[in-house]
Design a protein around this motif. Structure first.
Motif, PDB file in Angstrom:
ATOM      1  N   GLY A   1       0.631  -1.546  -0.073  1.00 49.25           N
ATOM      2  CA  GLY A   1      -0.171   0.234  -0.120  1.00 49.25           C
ATOM      3  C   GLY A   1       0.587   1.100   0.128  1.00 49.25           C
ATOM      4  O   GLY A   1       0.655   2.493  -0.740  1.00 49.25           O
ATOM      5  N   ASP A   2       1.463   1.337   0.839  1.00 53.28           N
ATOM      6  CA  ASP A   2       3.287   2.572   0.847  1.00 53.28           C
ATOM      7  C   ASP A   2       3.701   2.710  -0.266  1.00 53.28           C
ATOM      8  O   ASP A   2       3.444   3.819  -1.004  1.00 53.28           O
ATOM      9  CB  ASP A   2       4.014   2.312   1.695  1.00 53.28           C
ATOM     10  CG  ASP A   2       3.275   2.234   3.087  1.00 53.28           C
ATOM     11  OD1 ASP A   2       2.088   2.718   3.437  1.00 53.28           O
ATOM     12  OD2 ASP A   2       4.280   1.865   4.557  1.00 53.28           O
ATOM     13  N   ILE A   3       4.094   1.728  -1.317  1.00 55.31           N
ATOM     14  CA  ILE A   3       4.792   1.601  -2.608  1.00 55.31           C
ATOM     15  C   ILE A   3       3.595   2.425  -3.700  1.00 55.31           C
ATOM     16  O   ILE A   3       3.751   3.097  -4.213  1.00 55.31           O
ATOM     17  CB  ILE A   3       5.502   0.004  -2.993  1.00 55.31           C
ATOM     18  CG1 ILE A   3       6.324   0.142  -2.329  1.00 55.31           C
ATOM     19  CG2 ILE A   3       5.787   0.609  -4.045  1.00 55.31           C
ATOM     20  CD1 ILE A   3       6.562  -1.591  -2.528  1.00 55.31           C
ATOM     21  N   GLN A   4       2.428   1.693  -3.531  1.00 51.50           N
ATOM     22  CA  GLN A   4       1.200   1.820  -4.237  1.00 51.50           C
ATOM     23  C   GLN A   4       1.389   3.719  -4.130  1.00 51.50           C
ATOM     24  O   GLN A   4       0.430   4.562  -5.148  1.00 51.50           O
ATOM     25  CB  GLN A   4       0.170   1.627  -4.524  1.00 51.50           C
ATOM     26  CG  GLN A   4       0.374  -0.143  -4.657  1.00 51.50           C
ATOM     27  CD  GLN A   4      -0.940  -0.415  -5.638  1.00 51.50           C
ATOM     28  OE1 GLN A   4      -1.914  -0.871  -4.392  1.00 51.50           O
ATOM     29  NE2 GLN A   4      -1.191  -1.819  -5.897  1.00 51.50           N
ATOM     30  N   ARG A   5       0.837   4.039  -3.269  1.00 51.42           N
ATOM     31  CA  ARG A   5       1.069   5.624  -3.125  1.00 51.42           C
ATOM     32  C   ARG A   5       1.599   6.824  -2.949  1.00 51.42           C
ATOM     33  O   ARG A   5       1.681   7.677  -3.626  1.00 51.42           O
ATOM     34  CB  ARG A   5       0.699   5.702  -0.902  1.00 51.42           C
ATOM     35  CG  ARG A   5       0.194   7.194  -0.343  1.00 51.42           C
ATOM     36  CD  ARG A   5      -0.398   7.605   1.060  1.00 51.42           C
ATOM     37  NE  ARG A   5       1.008   6.689   1.408  1.00 51.42           N
ATOM     38  CZ  ARG A   5       1.791   6.813   3.009  1.00 51.42           C
ATOM     39  NH1 ARG A   5       0.919   7.476   3.788  1.00 51.42           N
ATOM     40  NH2 ARG A   5       2.321   6.443   2.930  1.00 51.42           N
ATOM     41  N   TRP A   6       3.250   6.476  -2.894  1.00 51.55           N
ATOM     42  CA  TRP A   6       4.468   6.721  -3.200  1.00 51.55           C
ATOM     43  C   TRP A   6       4.077   7.009  -4.862  1.00 51.55           C
ATOM     44  O   TRP A   6       4.548   7.895  -5.350  1.00 51.55           O
ATOM     45  CB  TRP A   6       5.669   6.664  -2.505  1.00 51.55           C
ATOM     46  CG  TRP A   6       5.215   6.535  -0.491  1.00 51.55           C
ATOM     47  CD1 TRP A   6       5.297   5.884   0.123  1.00 51.55           C
ATOM     48  CD2 TRP A   6       5.208   8.570  -0.310  1.00 51.55           C
ATOM     49  NE1 TRP A   6       4.790   6.920   1.444  1.00 51.55           N
ATOM     50  CE2 TRP A   6       5.689   7.851   1.095  1.00 51.55           C
ATOM     51  CE3 TRP A   6       4.947   8.935  -1.199  1.00 51.55           C
ATOM     52  CZ2 TRP A   6       4.909   9.549   1.425  1.00 51.55           C
ATOM     53  CZ3 TRP A   6       5.038  10.038   0.036  1.00 51.55           C
ATOM     54  CH2 TRP A   6       5.211  10.798   1.239  1.00 51.55           C
ATOM     55  N   LEU A   7       4.013   5.693  -5.040  1.00 57.92           N
ATOM     56  CA  LEU A   7       3.940   5.941  -7.237  1.00 57.92           C
ATOM     57  C   LEU A   7       3.002   6.655  -7.840  1.00 57.92           C
ATOM     58  O   LEU A   7       3.142   7.114  -8.289  1.00 57.92           O
ATOM     59  CB  LEU A   7       3.623   4.316  -7.278  1.00 57.92           C
ATOM     60  CG  LEU A   7       3.694   4.130  -8.929  1.00 57.92           C
ATOM     61  CD1 LEU A   7       4.714   4.851  -9.603  1.00 57.92           C
ATOM     62  CD2 LEU A   7       3.305   3.040  -9.599  1.00 57.92           C
ATOM     63  N   ALA A   8       1.471   6.269  -6.960  1.00 50.72           N
ATOM     64  CA  ALA A   8       0.817   7.598  -7.472  1.00 50.72           C
ATOM     65  C   ALA A   8       0.681   8.755  -7.175  1.00 50.72           C
ATOM     66  O   ALA A   8       1.301  10.079  -8.006  1.00 50.72           O
ATOM     67  CB  ALA A   8      -0.719   7.387  -6.348  1.00 50.72           C
ATOM     68  N   CYS A   9       1.337   9.195  -5.584  1.00 53.45           N
ATOM     69  CA  CYS A   9       2.316  10.438  -5.729  1.00 53.45           C
ATOM     70  C   CYS A   9       3.194  11.004  -6.590  1.00 53.45           C
ATOM     71  O   CYS A   9       3.119  12.232  -7.040  1.00 53.45           O
ATOM     72  CB  CYS A   9       2.525  10.834  -4.311  1.00 53.45           C
ATOM     73  SG  CYS A   9       3.266  12.645  -3.816  1.00 53.45           S
ATOM     74  N   GLY A  10       4.045  10.172  -6.998  1.00 55.98           N
ATOM     75  CA  GLY A  10       4.886  10.193  -7.095  1.00 55.98           C
ATOM     76  C   GLY A  10       4.961  10.811  -9.073  1.00 55.98           C
ATOM     77  O   GLY A  10       4.894  11.419  -9.784  1.00 55.98           O
ATOM     78  N   LEU A  11       3.831   9.725  -9.579  1.00 54.40           N
ATOM     79  CA  LEU A  11       3.261  10.606 -10.635  1.00 54.40           C
ATOM     80  C   LEU A  11       2.298  11.225 -10.727  1.00 54.40           C
ATOM     81  O   LEU A  11       3.325  12.341 -12.277  1.00 54.40           O
ATOM     82  CB  LEU A  11       2.275   8.935 -11.586  1.00 54.40           C
ATOM     83  CG  LEU A  11       2.764   7.788 -11.348  1.00 54.40           C
ATOM     84  CD1 LEU A  11       1.406   6.882 -11.732  1.00 54.40           C
ATOM     85  CD2 LEU A  11       4.163   7.774 -12.496  1.00 54.40           C
ATOM     86  N   VAL A  12       1.374  11.897 -10.117  1.00 55.76           N
ATOM     87  CA  VAL A  12       1.812  13.040  -9.919  1.00 55.76           C
ATOM     88  C   VAL A  12       2.563  14.434 -10.104  1.00 55.76           C
ATOM     89  O   VAL A  12       1.734  15.038 -10.722  1.00 55.76           O
ATOM     90  CB  VAL A  12       0.280  13.652  -8.239  1.00 55.76           C
ATOM     91  CG1 VAL A  12      -0.024  15.320  -8.201  1.00 55.76           C
ATOM     92  CG2 VAL A  12      -1.242  12.406  -8.625  1.00 55.76           C
ATOM     93  N   ILE A  13       3.273  14.035  -9.435  1.00 57.87           N
ATOM     94  CA  ILE A  13       4.320  15.477  -9.351  1.00 57.87           C
ATOM     95  C   ILE A  13       5.320  15.423 -10.589  1.00 57.87           C
ATOM     96  O   ILE A  13       4.891  16.304 -11.661  1.00 57.87           O
ATOM     97  CB  ILE A  13       4.841  14.971  -8.243  1.00 57.87           C
ATOM     98  CG1 ILE A  13       5.264  14.998  -6.756  1.00 57.87           C
ATOM     99  CG2 ILE A  13       6.784  15.836  -8.468  1.00 57.87           C
ATOM    100  CD1 ILE A  13       5.922  14.998  -5.897  1.00 57.87           C
TER     101      ILE A  13
END
Length: 469
Positions: A11-23
């Motif tokens: 869940g953490d990896i998916q959350r930070w991946l989504a955040c990175g894609l938004v950035i």
């Protein structure tokens, strides 16, 4: 205990991946495009973002939502109709390429939906606020530097990172309502201040480019929120809108006047506010294409298969869907898109406590739909990503306040989702390979023998800046 420890890192990896894609999505306009145009660079980057999002869903297919039988039947019918439209089209490969892009955007929307369902949207919203603030600060810095140099002011020259400043307006239409969510509800006052300042600055830049459809979209969204008794976000939105208008008058009218500087009328001028800018001709062309094939349409992307002097898309997403997909498929697309919007408005009207995410995402989605009646926001790369983000956050916020669907048996549900995620990943990998081959052409285009404008003639964007099939 072991299961919890295994699930949490995923869940953490998916959350930070989504955040990175938004950035990445947010800073693309500030990233050097090299020898490619900004539009072509952003299209290639969009395909890579969609591939990463599809990999995230394939890695954890349980993130895909459950569907009731009625929705599943409508979705299956839509898929069949679109495939028939592709087969019926003149350039089947180009039509399938457009469908793969749509599937990737749906996958990205699912990723954002999952973050909202999990109540973990604040990271994404903060990333959006930071990116929009960075862009506004860069443009304003360029503007102030130009003021100090005493040069003739050029509105178009300040809108960096976009092949056409209107493409920036399409992004602003969706991004600004999402900034209202951070400005009104973030737990940290520093983020609230940053988002509020970014929203006002982006509104001021929209005034500078005289974006009529964007302002109409915001007004409609704010009126709907006000009538829905959602005071928190609507109050923030009205405040930012008025403040942005006043800021634009001070920055772009009063300040240059005080310094005895003038604007170069190279892009937007008040005299053009009453002009249709050939939209009537494009809408007529789209209607003619629809009447030629009302049931299956011309095929996805195929408005761009018939060259006209104005544009490779009709500047109206509803006529575009009708012309390219036919009436049955376009009605199904709009029905599936608008269903969570209707559910969200009902939920918002019934809600006693304020629901900032639901209200802001609804406002962003409604704004995109209004803008889509007058512009090409649904076909440009960055605005497509922002629209998918807003739709996903809205669908997730709706899922948090609507009764959950009756789940399928666990093993069957996992199997269906696994196959769906695998198919999505395969289509996005194929889209990236195809995009890389097309990007190697000079200029990038769909087919090697696609029409290329002669030197000095304006490009007509669609998938690529050279948008004709």
């Amino acid at each position: 205990m072991t299961a919890t420890q295994l699930k949490q890192p995923v869940g953490d990896i998916q959350r930070w991946l989504a955040c990175g894609l938004v950035i990445i999505m947010g800073v693309l306009p500030l990233w050097p495009a090299g020898h490619k145009s900004a539009h072509d660079f952003q299209r290639a980057a969009e395909c890579l973002i969609l591939l990463a999002a599809s990999f995230s869903l394939w890695w954890k297919p349980t993130c895909l939502p459950e569907y009731r039988s009625r929705s599943a039947l409508a979705a299956a019918s839509l898929v069949l109709l679109i495939l028939m439209s592709c087969w019926h089209s003149r350039y089947t490969a180009a039509a399938l390429q457009e469908v793969a892009l749509w599937l990737g955007l749906l996958g990205w929307a699912w990723v954002c939906r999952q973050r909202a369902v999990a109540g973990d949207e604040s990271t994404l919203l903060r990333a959006m606020a930071a990116a929009m603030a960075a862009y506004a600060a860069t443009v304003l810095l360029l503007y102030l530097t130009s003021l100090m140099s005493g040069q003739l002011l050029d509105a178009r020259g300040f809108m960096i990172g976009f092949s056409n400043p209107r493409f920036l307006n399409h992004v602003q239409t969706v991004a600004v309502p999402l900034l209202w969510v951070v400005a009104a509800s973030d737990a940290d006052k520093r983020w609230r201040a940053l988002a509020s300042g970014a929203a006002m600055a982006q509104i001021a830049l929209t005034v500078l480019t005289l974006a009529r459809a964007t302002f109409l979209a915001w007004l409609v969204a704010l009126i709907v929120l006000t009538l829905s008794r959602e005071c928190r976000i609507s109050r923030q939105g009205w405040t930012c809108l008025v403040s942005g208008l006043l800021g634009a008058l001070l920055l772009f009218l009063a300040l240059p006047s005080a310094l005895d500087l003038t604007w170069r009328p190279s892009f937007a001028s008040p005299t053009g506010l009453s002009s249709a800018h050939s939209r009537d001709l494009l809408w007529t062309a789209a209607l003619d294409q629809f009447l030629q094939s009302p049931w299956l349409g011309q095929g996805p992307m195929h408005f761009a298969a018939q060259i006209n002097p104005t544009a490779a898309h009709p500047h109206n997403v509803y006529l575009q869907l009708a012309a390219e997909l036919g009436l049955p498929a376009s009605l199904l697309v709009m029905g599936l898109m608008l269903m969570p919007l209707a559910q969200g408005l009902r939920c918002l009207y019934r809600a006693t406590p304020s629901r900032p995410l639901l209200a802001g995402a609804l406002a962003a989605t409604m704004a995109a739909l209004v803008d889509g009646a007058f512009s090409g926001n649904f076909v440009m790369p960055l605005s497509q990503l922002w629209i998918a983000t807003a739709w996903g956050l809205m669908a997730g916020a709706v899922a948090r306040c609507e009764p959950a669907a009756v789940p399928l048996r666990e093993r069957r549900s996992w199997s269906l989702k696994h196959w769906a995620a695998s198919l999505l990943l395969a289509t996005q990998f194929g889209l990236c390979v195809t995009t890389a081959m097309q990007a190697a052409r000079e200029p990038p285009r769909i087919r090697a023998d696609s029409p290329v404008p002669p030197p000095g003639e304006t490009y007509r964007p669609r998938f690529w800046l050279d948008g004709w099939i």
